[in-house]
Design a protein around this motif. Sequence first.
Motif, PDB file in Angstrom:
ATOM      1  N   PHE A 154     -53.558 -25.604  47.305  1.00  0.00           N
ATOM      2  CA  PHE A 154     -53.218 -24.167  46.927  1.00  0.00           C
ATOM      3  C   PHE A 154     -51.731 -23.641  47.221  1.00  0.00           C
ATOM      4  N   VAL A 155     -51.196 -22.837  46.361  1.00  0.00           N
ATOM      5  CA  VAL A 155     -49.742 -22.861  46.826  1.00  0.00           C
ATOM      6  C   VAL A 155     -49.763 -21.525  47.714  1.00  0.00           C
ATOM      7  N   THR A 156     -48.901 -21.582  48.688  1.00  0.00           N
ATOM      8  CA  THR A 156     -48.723 -20.406  49.881  1.00  0.00           C
ATOM      9  C   THR A 156     -47.333 -20.117  50.001  1.00  0.00           C
ATOM     10  N   PRO A 157     -47.227 -18.817  50.461  1.00  0.00           N
ATOM     11  CA  PRO A 157     -45.916 -18.404  50.410  1.00  0.00           C
ATOM     12  C   PRO A 157     -45.338 -19.015  51.792  1.00  0.00           C
ATOM     13  N   GLY A 158     -46.076 -19.359  53.030  1.00  0.00           N
ATOM     14  CA  GLY A 158     -45.381 -19.781  54.134  1.00  0.00           C
ATOM     15  C   GLY A 158     -45.599 -21.109  54.379  1.00  0.00           C
ATOM     16  N   ASP A 159     -45.080 -21.798  55.428  1.00  0.00           N
ATOM     17  CA  ASP A 159     -44.906 -23.183  55.755  1.00  0.00           C
ATOM     18  C   ASP A 159     -46.439 -23.809  55.950  1.00  0.00           C
ATOM     19  N   HIS A 160     -47.322 -22.970  56.495  1.00  0.00           N
ATOM     20  CA  HIS A 160     -48.482 -23.655  57.052  1.00  0.00           C
ATOM     21  C   HIS A 160     -49.747 -23.099  56.624  1.00  0.00           C
ATOM     22  N   GLY A 161     -49.469 -22.221  55.569  1.00  0.00           N
ATOM     23  CA  GLY A 161     -51.075 -21.705  54.824  1.00  0.00           C
ATOM     24  C   GLY A 161     -51.429 -20.709  55.454  1.00  0.00           C
ATOM     25  N   GLY A 162     -50.671 -19.890  56.468  1.00  0.00           N
ATOM     26  CA  GLY A 162     -51.370 -19.072  57.417  1.00  0.00           C
ATOM     27  C   GLY A 162     -51.501 -17.582  56.683  1.00  0.00           C
ATOM     28  N   GLU A 163     -50.647 -17.426  55.602  1.00  0.00           N
ATOM     29  CA  GLU A 163     -50.442 -16.127  54.687  1.00  0.00           C
ATOM     30  C   GLU A 163     -51.809 -16.411  53.617  1.00  0.00           C
ATOM     31  N   PRO A 164     -52.805 -15.374  53.695  1.00  0.00           N
ATOM     32  CA  PRO A 164     -53.773 -15.633  52.461  1.00  0.00           C
ATOM     33  C   PRO A 164     -53.231 -15.039  51.215  1.00  0.00           C
ATOM     34  N   VAL A 165     -53.954 -15.691  50.129  1.00  0.00           N
ATOM     35  CA  VAL A 165     -53.448 -15.762  48.757  1.00  0.00           C
ATOM     36  C   VAL A 165     -54.702 -15.498  47.995  1.00  0.00           C
ATOM     37  N   HIS A 166     -54.743 -14.478  47.108  1.00  0.00           N
ATOM     38  CA  HIS A 166     -55.922 -14.072  46.544  1.00  0.00           C
ATOM     39  C   HIS A 166     -55.562 -13.926  44.874  1.00  0.00           C
ATOM     40  N   TRP A 167     -56.372 -14.331  44.009  1.00  0.00           N
ATOM     41  CA  TRP A 167     -56.038 -14.366  42.481  1.00  0.00           C
ATOM     42  C   TRP A 167     -57.158 -12.975  41.995  1.00  0.00           C
ATOM     43  N   PRO A 168     -56.687 -12.141  41.171  1.00  0.00           N
ATOM     44  CA  PRO A 168     -57.614 -11.429  40.315  1.00  0.00           C
ATOM     45  C   PRO A 168     -57.949 -12.373  39.059  1.00  0.00           C
ATOM     46  N   MET A 169     -59.149 -12.456  38.991  1.00  0.00           N
ATOM     47  CA  MET A 169     -59.698 -13.485  37.979  1.00  0.00           C
ATOM     48  C   MET A 169     -60.426 -12.713  36.674  1.00  0.00           C
ATOM     49  N   VAL A 170     -60.600 -13.326  35.379  1.00  0.00           N
ATOM     50  CA  VAL A 170     -61.492 -12.967  34.480  1.00  0.00           C
ATOM     51  C   VAL A 170     -61.549 -14.292  33.671  1.00  0.00           C
ATOM     52  N   HIS A 171     -62.819 -14.315  33.007  1.00  0.00           N
ATOM     53  CA  HIS A 171     -63.448 -15.246  32.230  1.00  0.00           C
ATOM     54  C   HIS A 171     -62.546 -15.017  30.925  1.00  0.00           C
ATOM     55  N   VAL A 172     -62.378 -16.085  30.172  1.00  0.00           N
ATOM     56  CA  VAL A 172     -61.698 -15.783  28.834  1.00  0.00           C
ATOM     57  C   VAL A 172     -62.528 -14.964  27.949  1.00  0.00           C
ATOM     58  N   ASP A 173     -63.812 -15.471  27.930  1.00  0.00           N
ATOM     59  CA  ASP A 173     -64.565 -14.944  26.957  1.00  0.00           C
ATOM     60  C   ASP A 173     -64.764 -13.430  27.349  1.00  0.00           C
ATOM     61  N   ASP A 174     -65.237 -13.037  28.585  1.00  0.00           N
ATOM     62  CA  ASP A 174     -65.074 -11.757  29.013  1.00  0.00           C
ATOM     63  C   ASP A 174     -64.043 -10.970  28.637  1.00  0.00           C
ATOM     64  N   LEU A 175     -62.740 -11.371  28.919  1.00  0.00           N
ATOM     65  CA  LEU A 175     -61.549 -10.915  28.452  1.00  0.00           C
ATOM     66  C   LEU A 175     -61.438 -10.611  27.026  1.00  0.00           C
ATOM     67  N   ALA A 176     -61.904 -11.601  26.189  1.00  0.00           N
ATOM     68  CA  ALA A 176     -62.044 -11.489  24.728  1.00  0.00           C
ATOM     69  C   ALA A 176     -62.905 -10.152  24.320  1.00  0.00           C
ATOM     70  N   GLU A 177     -63.964 -10.114  25.068  1.00  0.00           N
ATOM     71  CA  GLU A 177     -64.887  -8.862  24.703  1.00  0.00           C
ATOM     72  C   GLU A 177     -64.016  -7.632  25.172  1.00  0.00           C
ATOM     73  N   LEU A 178     -63.157  -7.510  26.068  1.00  0.00           N
ATOM     74  CA  LEU A 178     -62.605  -6.382  26.471  1.00  0.00           C
ATOM     75  C   LEU A 178     -61.333  -6.014  25.258  1.00  0.00           C
ATOM     76  N   TYR A 179     -60.789  -7.216  24.754  1.00  0.00           N
ATOM     77  CA  TYR A 179     -59.917  -7.022  23.428  1.00  0.00           C
ATOM     78  C   TYR A 179     -60.622  -6.012  22.527  1.00  0.00           C
ATOM     79  N   ALA A 180     -61.928  -6.513  22.077  1.00  0.00           N
ATOM     80  CA  ALA A 180     -62.709  -5.827  21.134  1.00  0.00           C
ATOM     81  C   ALA A 180     -62.967  -4.626  21.353  1.00  0.00           C
ATOM     82  N   ALA A 181     -63.195  -4.209  22.809  1.00  0.00           N
ATOM     83  CA  ALA A 181     -63.775  -2.876  23.230  1.00  0.00           C
ATOM     84  C   ALA A 181     -62.280  -1.922  23.061  1.00  0.00           C
ATOM     85  N   VAL A 182     -61.172  -2.556  23.443  1.00  0.00           N
ATOM     86  CA  VAL A 182     -60.052  -1.713  23.404  1.00  0.00           C
ATOM     87  C   VAL A 182     -59.752  -1.601  21.760  1.00  0.00           C
ATOM     88  N   LEU A 183     -59.651  -2.451  21.120  1.00  0.00           N
ATOM     89  CA  LEU A 183     -59.595  -2.507  19.715  1.00  0.00           C
ATOM     90  C   LEU A 183     -60.247  -1.329  18.913  1.00  0.00           C
TER      91      LEU A 183
END
Length: 440
Positions: free
Chosen positions: A175-204
Amino acid sequence: MKVLLLGATGYIGSAVADHVTSHGHEVVELARGNGDRPGRERRIGDLADPDSLTRAVTPDIDAVVHAATPTGDAATDAAAVDALLAPLRGTGRPFIYTSGVWVLGATGPVPAGEDAATNPIPIVGYRPGIERQVLAAAADDVRATVIRPGIVHGRGRGIPALLVDLARKHGTPVFVTPGDHGGEPVHWPMVHVDDLAELYAAVLQRADAGTIWHGVTEPAVPARDLAHAAGRAAGVLAAPRAWPVAEASEALGKAFADALALDQRVTGDAAGARLGWRPRRPGAVADLANGSYRAYEVLGADDGADDAADDDVQAIAALVAAVEHAQQNELPDAFMSLFRTDNPVWTTAHGKRLAGWDEISAFTHQVLPGAMRESTAVYDIERVLFVRSDVAVVNVRQRPIRLDGDPLPDAPEGRPLHVLAKSGGTWRIAAAQNTQVVRG
């Protein structure tokens, strides 16, 4: 609605097409080449040719969804958006533009909502300007909205698939880290593609003009956990290794490597509260470890009910993941909640036979607490056999690991066999047996 969809054959767009269609709308693809899909109209257009885009938005088009990959050129993408918006002005018709959470930059410890200021990283540097351009169209009676997906997973594709490939290439999860030794935590906001597609339908269907929506179901998943799960999907069992962004840049390019090293916490709660969006797919770690990124056999499923079978396989994978979680975290009550209460049976790896919920519970509460002080195990599905639609047999590979995730090569593996029964829509363990592998 008749919906003109840009990017209909892409990762996000193909899921949007499926779900918008399932809501009773008609999808018209906008593509650069000819060739209609069966049952789907295709129109010709190119982001680099604004006139072709305007021609595609005819009066019979009720809405436009822009889910195509940007060109990377700010002027070209801005001209494309203007061309798509031109026929919609004064009509009240919807227009959805796909942006992304990287426009927020590093967010700090408090999850960023839709009202957070943008601070884009270079790879999406001009995107906030496009967002403003879209939202300004609300003043011209366009129901213009912006969706910012998190890091998208599911269907075995997207950035998580890159993590799987990297684990294979490096022989260890990275996993890619900004520091040289991985000491800085990295978090990603995630979404399943099918849940995301349901959001498009709701927004539409329901979103107000001039609004932004975050397509995020998990606000901050540790990148280390994603890498570990990707390693399992790749068949590489090892502790994840921090990959300094300077090294990753040589392989992936600096802009993309910087994006992967971005630490973010982003909330998508507004869509649930205001649009009734109800995500239901597996989380990213579970999807990587035991879901769409893993290859295992599924036998005996009803070919005429693919969607139902897929849902059952996902539910079974979630159950096996719950077994692993309960074992790794020494949670006897959580473990017992996975058994059905009606006469379950279990034979342990050491040959102890247990019959009935009470007997299994008493044994579990006696042996599980403290059992994982020095090591634990991962549970990977290898085969699912549907005996009936409500009975399944699951072969699992149980591999001992150290607490840091490295394998214990001298410890015996297990081969659990779970007989699962579905009642009231929920799968439970009816019978189980674990067999230790004897190395000769």
